[in-house]
Design a protein around this motif. Structure first.
Motif, PDB file in Angstrom:
ATOM      1  N   HIS A 107      -4.508 -34.293  33.107  1.00  0.00           N
ATOM      2  CA  HIS A 107      -3.322 -33.491  32.773  1.00  0.00           C
ATOM      3  C   HIS A 107      -2.431 -33.362  34.008  1.00  0.00           C
TER       4      HIS A 107
ATOM      5  N   HIS B 243       2.080 -33.628  35.260  1.00  0.00           N
ATOM      6  CA  HIS B 243       3.480 -33.794  34.847  1.00  0.00           C
ATOM      7  C   HIS B 243       4.181 -34.598  35.939  1.00  0.00           C
TER       8      HIS B 243
ATOM      9  N   HIS C   1      -0.446 -27.573  25.859  1.00  0.00           N
ATOM     10  CA  HIS C   1      -1.005 -26.475  26.667  1.00  0.00           C
ATOM     11  C   HIS C   1      -1.524 -25.379  25.739  1.00  0.00           C
TER      12      HIS C   1
ATOM     13  N   HIS D  33      -5.806 -26.024  30.079  1.00  0.00           N
ATOM     14  CA  HIS D  33      -6.128 -24.619  30.387  1.00  0.00           C
ATOM     15  C   HIS D  33      -7.119 -23.988  29.407  1.00  0.00           C
TER      16      HIS D  33
ATOM     17  N   ASP E 168      -2.655 -30.959  37.013  1.00  0.00           N
ATOM     18  CA  ASP E 168      -1.498 -30.205  36.524  1.00  0.00           C
ATOM     19  C   ASP E 168      -0.400 -30.090  37.567  1.00  0.00           C
TER      20      ASP E 168
HETATM   21 ZN    ZN Z   1       0.693 -28.663  32.428  1.00  0.00          ZN
END
Ligand code: ZN
Ligand code: GUN
Length: 453
Positions: free
Chosen positions: A92, A94, A247, A286, A339
């Motif tokens: 995960h 971005h 998420h 998460h 993340d």
């Molecule tokens: Zn994220």
């Protein structure tokens, strides 16, 4: 002194453009899940040889037995004193947030507004997207990450840029355009229909092309209307082989707000469940604040949670109950992620260190075997890619990371007192970073090497 150390001077050769070769080093891989099986799940070959042809592993075992089978066409890379293991998998991240790592802000919702949504608007520009995508992929590779599940921006051109950068490097990525049709600046909003259409076009363009895989990516329930979640589900029904990526339950304030946005749903998991977004190949980052009933539902549907400890610490979101989730009666599929850009490092070693510290705060002690399993085979399993990455069995794609347990003076000090390979691995995960990544191989091609002589 280990047999590999005794080989003396480093004999690493120049980067070959080919995808065949052999690596002599200590080898580490997993035969099982150490959360269940303990340390015996880790397989260590003190002086091993890994052979790969045309990007795939063909042999893995003791060097003494395999060296005589090396043919002259295979270039041998010897990494004295280093550990070769399957390349790291970041489940995960971005790429469109690569430039806001370490941009201070408040908790999740405030940080999204002040930092994230501002930076992501730049990705309407294809040139900006191309430059950041290239630098992002190179940074993954420098950190030994050979596969990543990546969120792009709302703009389709931002997705093209990432898949193009990954294709140029022959790197496996799972990626998609984020869907968001409310509660964000208007420049970032799509609609239920446009998000469906654009995602479908991108699936057709990229899914299964080379090593690329697509993920339908509703950002989170806070930025999608029920109509958009519904559209995502219909699309997933039509292209069931792609991933779903979102998420879930990251922050207490967010969880309370989702209740207000979806008053008819029982809880946060139920929001995604009612819209048909749970299941194998569904990844949710998460999942810190979940009831037992929500966990049961995730387990029943084989939905994956992605533990992102550095992001959870940076935003002050909370502590993910990793051991409870992995050891409950019906264990959850758990993967590990950086993340970026709430996460503070591209390094999966540093991510493991944060996972260890979070585990200590919850009364557990993440072992080296558990941590490296999560970064390799464990996440490959959670992504349902363990038939091709995450291990060294013949036929697997030759994605390899070479770790140097003596890469820095501090690592060297500790290594001189290490009793066994687990001790070395633990020092690496706590003290290591990109300096400990001696080399990375993508699909058999050496894509990064440090200190070549
Ligand atoms: Zn994220
Ligand atoms: N929830 C919705 N969007 C995001 C994001 O970009 N980062 C994190 N950490 N959480 C989110």
């Amino acid at each position: 002194m280990s047999p590999v150390r005794r080989l003396g001077a480093n004999s690493v050769n120049t980067v070959g453009s080919g995808r065949s070769g052999a690596i002599r080093a200590q080898l580490v891989r997993f035969r099982d899940d150490p959360f269940q099986a303990g340390s015996s799940a880790l397989v260590h070959e003190p002086d091993g040889l890994l052979v790969f042809r045309d990007g795939r592993i063909t042999a893995c075992g003791p060097a003494a037995a395999l060296l005589r089978e090396l043919t002259p066409d295979l270039q041998l890379h010897t990494y004295s004193d280093c550990i070769a293991m399957p390349g790291f998998i970041d489940a995960h991240t971005h790429y469109v947030q690569a430039q806001i790592v370490a941009a201070s802000g408040g908790p999740l919702l405030d940080w999204l507004e002040r930092r994230t949504y501002v930076a992501e608007q730049d990705f309407a520009d294809p040139l900006h997207a191309k430059i950041v995508a290239a630098r992002f992929c190179d940074e993954l590779i420098r950190n030994g990450t050979t596969t990543a599940a990546v969120l792009c921006a709302v703009y389709p051109q931002s997705v093209d840029a990432l898949f193009e950068a990954a294709t140029q490097r022959d790197m496996r990525v799972i990626a998609g355009k984020v869907l968001m049709d409310r509660n964000a600046p208007s420049a970032l909003l799509d609609t239920a229909q446009s998000s469906y259409d654009e995602s479908e076009t991108l699936i057709k363009r990229w899914h299964g092309k080379g090593r690329n895989l697509y993920a339908i990516t509703p950002r989170y329930a806070g930025s999608s209307t029920p109509a958009q979640l519904e559209a995502a589900s219909v699309l997933w029904g039509q292209y069931s082989q792609v991933y779903m990526h979102s998420h879930l339950a990251e922050n207490k304030q967010e969880v309370a707000w989702i209740r207000e946005l979806f008053p008819d749903c029982n809880d946060y998991v139920d929001v995604y469940d009612r819209h048909g977004l749970l299941g194998p190949r569904a990844l949710f980052a998460h999942g810190i604040y979940l009831s037992e009933a929500e966990r049961d539902r995730l387990a029943d549907t084989q939905t994956t949670l992605v533990h992102c400890p550095s992001a959870n610490l940076f935003l002050g979101s909370g502590l993910f109950p990793l051991h409870d989730n992995k050891r409950r009666k019906t264990p959850l599929a758990v993967a590990l992620g950086t993340d970026i850009g709430a996460g503070t490092s591209f390094s999966m070693l540093k991510t493991m260190a944060d996972a260890y510290k979070v585990s200590r705060l919850l009364g557990h002690a993440l072992s080296a075997a558990e941590a490296f399993y999560l970064a390799t085979l464990g996440t490959a399993r959670a992504l349902q890619l363990d038939d091709r990455i995450g291990s060294f069995a013949p036929g697997y794609e030759a994605d390899i990371v070479i770790l140097d347990p003596r890469a820095t003076p501090a690592l060297r000090l500790r290594a001189d007192r290490c009793a066994d390979v687990e001790d070395l691995l633990f020092s690496l995960l706590i003290q290591g970073d990109d300096r400990a990544i001696r080399a990375s191989y993508l699909h058999g091609r050496r894509a990064h090497v440090l200190n070549e002589q």
